[in-house]
Design a protein around this motif. Sequence first.
Motif, short mmCIF file in Angstrom:
data_model
loop_
_atom_site.label_atom_id
_atom_site.label_comp_id
_atom_site.label_asym_id
_atom_site.label_seq_id
_atom_site.Cartn_x
_atom_site.Cartn_y
_atom_site.Cartn_z
N MET A 1 111.15 -41.69 103.12
CA MET A 1 111.09 -40.30 103.66
C MET A 1 110.13 -40.42 104.85
N LEU A 2 108.89 -41.08 104.42
CA LEU A 2 107.56 -40.80 105.60
C LEU A 2 108.34 -41.90 106.67
N PHE A 3 108.96 -42.78 106.30
CA PHE A 3 109.46 -43.68 107.25
C PHE A 3 110.36 -43.08 108.17
N PHE A 4 111.18 -42.39 107.76
CA PHE A 4 112.37 -41.44 108.80
C PHE A 4 111.24 -40.52 109.37
N ARG A 5 110.60 -39.93 108.96
CA ARG A 5 109.67 -38.81 109.53
C ARG A 5 108.92 -39.51 110.66
N SER A 6 108.62 -40.73 110.61
CA SER A 6 107.72 -41.27 111.64
C SER A 6 108.37 -41.77 112.72
N MET A 7 109.74 -42.08 112.68
CA MET A 7 110.60 -42.36 113.70
C MET A 7 110.66 -41.56 114.92
N SER A 8 110.97 -41.87 116.10
CA SER A 8 111.03 -41.26 117.31
C SER A 8 112.41 -40.81 117.44
N GLY A 9 112.70 -39.86 118.32
CA GLY A 9 114.20 -39.39 118.48
C GLY A 9 115.07 -40.57 118.77
N HIS B 1 112.99 -32.79 110.24
CA HIS B 1 111.98 -33.09 110.96
C HIS B 1 111.95 -31.90 112.18
N ARG B 2 113.25 -31.56 112.72
CA ARG B 2 113.34 -30.41 113.62
C ARG B 2 112.68 -29.24 113.23
N ALA B 3 113.19 -28.80 112.01
CA ALA B 3 112.37 -27.71 111.36
C ALA B 3 111.06 -27.57 111.40
N ALA B 4 110.61 -28.71 110.82
CA ALA B 4 108.89 -29.09 110.82
C ALA B 4 108.16 -28.89 112.29
N LEU B 5 108.99 -29.60 113.16
CA LEU B 5 108.38 -29.27 114.64
C LEU B 5 108.45 -28.02 115.26
N ALA B 6 109.66 -27.31 114.70
CA ALA B 6 109.54 -25.85 115.20
C ALA B 6 108.58 -24.97 114.49
N HIS B 7 108.54 -25.22 113.34
CA HIS B 7 107.40 -24.48 112.48
C HIS B 7 106.22 -24.51 113.11
N ASN B 8 105.78 -25.88 113.59
CA ASN B 8 104.40 -26.05 113.71
C ASN B 8 104.04 -25.94 115.16
N GLY B 9 105.02 -25.33 115.73
CA GLY B 9 104.79 -25.12 117.43
C GLY B 9 104.86 -26.12 118.15
N LYS B 10 105.54 -27.45 117.66
CA LYS B 10 105.37 -28.59 118.64
C LYS B 10 106.82 -28.92 119.38
N GLY B 11 107.73 -28.04 119.25
CA GLY B 11 108.92 -28.34 120.04
C GLY B 11 110.13 -27.61 119.18
N GLY B 12 111.09 -27.36 119.73
CA GLY B 12 112.16 -26.90 118.90
C GLY B 12 113.42 -27.94 118.63
N SER B 13 113.09 -29.25 119.17
CA SER B 13 114.12 -30.08 118.83
C SER B 13 113.43 -31.62 118.90
N LEU B 14 113.93 -32.48 118.00
CA LEU B 14 113.31 -33.78 118.00
C LEU B 14 114.16 -34.31 119.14
#
Length: 631
Positions: free
Chosen positions: A1-9, A79-92
């Motif tokens: 899971m950490l591996f997938f989350r560390s991937m770029s789009g 990952h998209r949901a986490a980014l949106a929640h943290n204010g880092k962007g709305g889309s991977l």
Amino acid sequence: MLFFRSMSGSTLRRVRAALFVGTVLTTASLPYALSSMAHAAADDSASLDMLEKQMARIQAQQMELQKTLVGMQKQIAAHRAALAHNGKGGSLHHAGTAHTQPEPEDSSEWAEHEPPHGSHTATAMNTRAPHHAAGPDAQPVFSGIDDKPDVEAVIGHRAEDIISHLAENGVGPHPRETVGAQAAGALGDHGVFHMGPVSLILGGFLDASTVLENRHVPSGTFNYWQAMPYPNESRYHTNNFEGSARYSRISLMARGNVDAHSTISGFYEMDFGAGAATTDAYESNSYAFRMRQLYLAYDNSDINFHFLAGQAWTMLTPGRIGIIPRQESLPETIESSMLAGQTWARQLQFRFVQDFFKHRLWLGLSIENPQTLYDTTGFTNNSGTVQLPNGKIATISSNGTGLTNDAPFSNEIAPDIIGKVAWDPSWGHYEAEGILHFPHDRVSSLGAGHNNTAIAGGGGGSMVLPVIPQKVEVRLAGLAGVGIGRYGSVLLPDATLKTNGEPAPIPSVQATGGIIAHPNQRIDVYGYFGYQAAGRRYSNYGEGAYGYGNPAYSNLGCGIELSDLGCTANTRSVMEATIGAWYRFFKGKYGTVEAGAQLAYSRRDAWKGQGGGPDTSMSQIFLDFRYLPFQ
């Protein structure tokens, strides 16, 4: 899971593309591998077992690739949901690929509409690149409560069933295994054939059902509540048992892709529910073949437009996702009349539907075949020709001629016009609807006459609430108005007549509520309550009483067996409470075998007249045994 989350789009897209290519290469190698093995097995029967094992291994490899793809899509969504929640962007996609070309629309469609893991259904049917499962029985057979077929294991079959793109609402299309899907006209998993560009899909079941009731209502498992007897009839005082296989069903759908964005399909569903003139219950029980549904549909995924023409469930029928055929929200009951207060009809229609906002908002307009169910209590009615107290004649219907059965068909001047809006947010399905109806007749005297047209209609809505998605849902529906009683299961009248012969639409209301649970793949459990009522419309002329629910009618003899004191008893309301369950004890390559049991209690109340307002009730036990060879 950490591996997938560390991937770029871009990396995620490359991995997904690699998996897709691997799947294509694996599939592309199938013809050569299978052809070679088939030749090797030509003279050696033992090699046939090897061929089957090799096919099973190839199917398993494809399944693993599909599961991996689904898992990656889930990681992307998280990952998209986490980014949106943290204010880092709305889309991977936007966060990691600012200087790359956007993904093709088809690729994003699959991720955008992917159903939850473990769902029995697929809600993202991409008609531009339909996928077909590798075998006729790709899903696993029950090996435990938590063993559910993976989404991708059945998506090929579901692509044959649902053509429209759908938004995930937590409700989803009918799980193919449920009786709700069978009632709405679900198609088969195994009976899929391809004839050039056209696919043929079989569906249906063999059904043997019985009912034991404490009143004699000779309608079998089809409840005709208005025939529930009062104590003045002998039928009130005796039990009744009846069974039949007449509601066995078969269906066929043909579909093909017109181009990259549009699909045309035809659906035909039949059973033996009609009673022919030669049908008898003493010897042959030869019930007649009848048309349930027969329609063509056109779906365009580019402009999100949908068209249907033919006989189908009326658009007033509650649905569970979008506004599409074969996804009607129908009770899982054994009784073929379904439930008191249920809104439905099957009739000719021309339906136009458009969806918006990524398939979440649906707008529909349907032009449907009209009929008016008249009550002529107090009048003398001779096959649709009604004698009025002023000496004139009102013609409300005529018996069919030619190739049409010898039964009343009402005079109609215009079709019924039905509009519906459906909304599929991320949780639940919600509908609002309205209808216009135009009762019409002619009043005649010697050498003269005139026509009369009334305006009737009403509105209502429905909702499906996924309390526990895929496990427990709550369904609520209702319809109210004037002149639309025939759209309820009880078949209360639409209209009566004024003493001058004009149609008088009758007020009516109907509602249903239910809780449906799927503890595991083997079991459906349900409980429903339904209610339908009609108002009063009456008039008096001299000493005569006319219309519906007239308080001058005599009900004095309703409580006395064989009384001749009179029992008019126009129905005021009918309610039904019922519980039941279905259990699937066999499922495999041979299809599915299931059994059901249902307990029902119904009550019929009459409008008060002289002697009061009588009531009657009925208790029933339904049992059903069903074999679905194509599911």
